[in-house]
Design an enzyme around this catalytic site. Structure first.
Site, PDB file in Angstrom:
ATOM      1  N   LYS A  11     -12.272 -44.085 -33.241  1.00 13.13           N
ATOM      2  CA  LYS A  11     -12.038 -42.781 -33.861  1.00 13.13           C
ATOM      3  C   LYS A  11     -12.992 -42.555 -35.044  1.00 13.13           C
ATOM      4  O   LYS A  11     -13.654 -43.490 -35.508  1.00 13.13           O
ATOM      5  CB  LYS A  11     -10.571 -42.696 -34.270  1.00 13.13           C
ATOM      6  N   TYR A  51      -4.771 -34.204 -26.972  1.00 15.55           N
ATOM      7  CA  TYR A  51      -3.507 -34.587 -27.615  1.00 15.55           C
ATOM      8  C   TYR A  51      -2.402 -33.548 -27.394  1.00 15.55           C
ATOM      9  O   TYR A  51      -1.455 -33.473 -28.181  1.00 15.55           O
ATOM     10  CB  TYR A  51      -3.725 -34.833 -29.107  1.00 15.55           C
ATOM     11  N   ASN A 114      -6.052 -44.378 -37.664  1.00 13.35           N
ATOM     12  CA  ASN A 114      -5.768 -45.722 -37.170  1.00 13.35           C
ATOM     13  C   ASN A 114      -6.841 -46.302 -36.255  1.00 13.35           C
ATOM     14  O   ASN A 114      -6.574 -47.149 -35.420  1.00 13.35           O
ATOM     15  CB  ASN A 114      -4.379 -45.769 -36.524  1.00 13.35           C
ATOM     16  N   HIS A 117      -8.023 -45.546 -30.219  1.00 12.09           N
ATOM     17  CA  HIS A 117      -7.074 -45.027 -29.233  1.00 12.09           C
ATOM     18  C   HIS A 117      -7.022 -45.966 -28.034  1.00 12.09           C
ATOM     19  O   HIS A 117      -8.039 -46.539 -27.653  1.00 12.09           O
ATOM     20  CB  HIS A 117      -7.535 -43.638 -28.743  1.00 12.09           C
ATOM     21  N   GLU A 128      -7.540 -39.368 -19.054  1.00 10.10           N
ATOM     22  CA  GLU A 128      -8.355 -39.420 -20.277  1.00 10.10           C
ATOM     23  C   GLU A 128      -9.795 -39.819 -19.967  1.00 10.10           C
ATOM     24  O   GLU A 128     -10.730 -39.284 -20.576  1.00 10.10           O
ATOM     25  CB  GLU A 128      -7.715 -40.381 -21.280  1.00 10.10           C
TER      26      GLU A 128
HETATM   27  N1  UDP Z   1      -0.285 -39.912 -35.464  1.00 15.15           N
HETATM   28  C1  UDP Z   1      -0.099 -39.422 -36.753  1.00 15.15           C
HETATM   29  N2  UDP Z   1       1.153 -39.509 -37.319  1.00 15.15           N
HETATM   30  C2  UDP Z   1       2.214 -40.047 -36.658  1.00 15.15           C
HETATM   31  C3  UDP Z   1       2.016 -40.538 -35.357  1.00 15.15           C
HETATM   32  C4  UDP Z   1       0.774 -40.446 -34.788  1.00 15.15           C
HETATM   33  O1  UDP Z   1      -1.033 -38.912 -37.368  1.00 15.15           O
HETATM   34  O2  UDP Z   1       3.321 -40.104 -37.219  1.00 15.15           O
HETATM   35  C5  UDP Z   1      -1.626 -39.830 -34.836  1.00 15.15           C
HETATM   36  C6  UDP Z   1      -2.317 -41.197 -34.779  1.00 15.15           C
HETATM   37  O3  UDP Z   1      -3.729 -40.993 -34.955  1.00 15.15           O
HETATM   38  C7  UDP Z   1      -1.976 -41.648 -33.378  1.00 15.15           C
HETATM   39  C8  UDP Z   1      -2.067 -40.322 -32.606  1.00 15.15           C
HETATM   40  O4  UDP Z   1      -1.499 -39.356 -33.510  1.00 15.15           O
HETATM   41  O5  UDP Z   1      -2.868 -42.629 -32.905  1.00 15.15           O
HETATM   42  C9  UDP Z   1      -1.314 -40.302 -31.291  1.00 15.15           C
HETATM   43  O6  UDP Z   1       0.040 -40.697 -31.538  1.00 15.15           O
HETATM   44  P1  UDP Z   1       0.787 -41.693 -30.536  1.00 15.15           P
HETATM   45  O7  UDP Z   1       2.223 -41.680 -30.928  1.00 15.15           O
HETATM   46  O8  UDP Z   1       0.431 -41.346 -29.132  1.00 15.15           O
HETATM   47  O9  UDP Z   1       0.184 -43.120 -30.956  1.00 15.15           O
HETATM   48  P2  UDP Z   1      -0.817 -44.106 -30.184  1.00 15.15           P
HETATM   49  O10 UDP Z   1      -0.546 -43.958 -28.712  1.00 15.15           O
HETATM   50  O11 UDP Z   1      -2.214 -43.688 -30.572  1.00 15.15           O
HETATM   51  O12 UDP Z   1      -0.485 -45.475 -30.706  1.00 15.15           O
HETATM   52 MG    MG Z   2      -0.382 -42.319 -27.492  1.00 10.58          MG
END
Ligand code: UDP
Ligand code: MG
Length: 139
Positions: A11, A51, A114, A117, A128
């Site tokens: 990212k 997203y 974070n 992805h 994706e």
């Molecule tokens: N995210 C965020 N706040 C949250 C949860 C998620 O900003 O409380 C962002 C973060 O960058 C995350 C992305 O949204 O990686 C997608 O969320 P998901 O729950 O799908 O997490 P992932 O699959 O990436 O672990």
């Molecule tokens: Mg996710």
């Protein structure tokens, strides 16, 4: 376990901080083969579509801003049990909850920024990967 594929993005925060090399090294040394890869930047429409599952969540606007503010590395990865093993390698969404040694534990700043992805299912890995690459770009 069948060999299969997952999709990842390094990212904008990871790219800005110069972590592309270290993260790719960890991905390779964990047994993943890179099937396709490119440095690219998502438009706001791209990020909203990618997203879309999160569009009602309070963090959606920030997520779109974050994911479009600079280049990302998009890649398709191949390994036995790729989806699950890659989620293990990256660690929990929130780096405070991520296991020691995981990519998010090492490189993520927060639950929002974070670093990386990873697809959460074989079906989403296909969707994706197809969002970012055509069939003839995947080897
Ligand atoms: N995210 C965020 N706040 C949250 C949860 C998620 O900003 O409380 C962002 C973060 O960058 C995350 C992305 O949204 O990686 C997608 O969320 P998901 O729950 O799908 O997490 P992932 O699959 O990436 O672990
Ligand atoms: Mg996710």
């Amino acid at each position: 376990m069948a060999t299969n594929r997952t999709f990842t993005m390094l990212k904008p925060d990871a790219v800005e901080k110069g972590h592309i090399g270290a993260i790719l090294e960890q991905i390779n040394s964990s047994g993943f083969r890179i099937v396709a890869m490119k440095l690219t930047q998502m438009t706001q429409d791209d990020a909203r579509i990618f997203y879309a599952v999160h569009k009602e969540r309070p963090f959606f606007g920030e997520l779109v801003e974050y994911m479009t503010r600079g280049p990302i590395v998009a890649a398709v990865l191949e390994k036995e049990n790729a989806v699950e093993d890659f989620r293990t390698l990256i660690g929990a969404t929130n780096p405070d909850e991520a296991a020691e040694g995981t990519i998010r534990k090492k490189y993520a700043a927060s639950i929002g920024e974070n670093a990386v992805h990873g697809s959460d299912s074989n079906e989403n890995a296909r969707i994706e990967s197809a969002f970012h690459f055509s069939g003839r770009e995947m080897f």
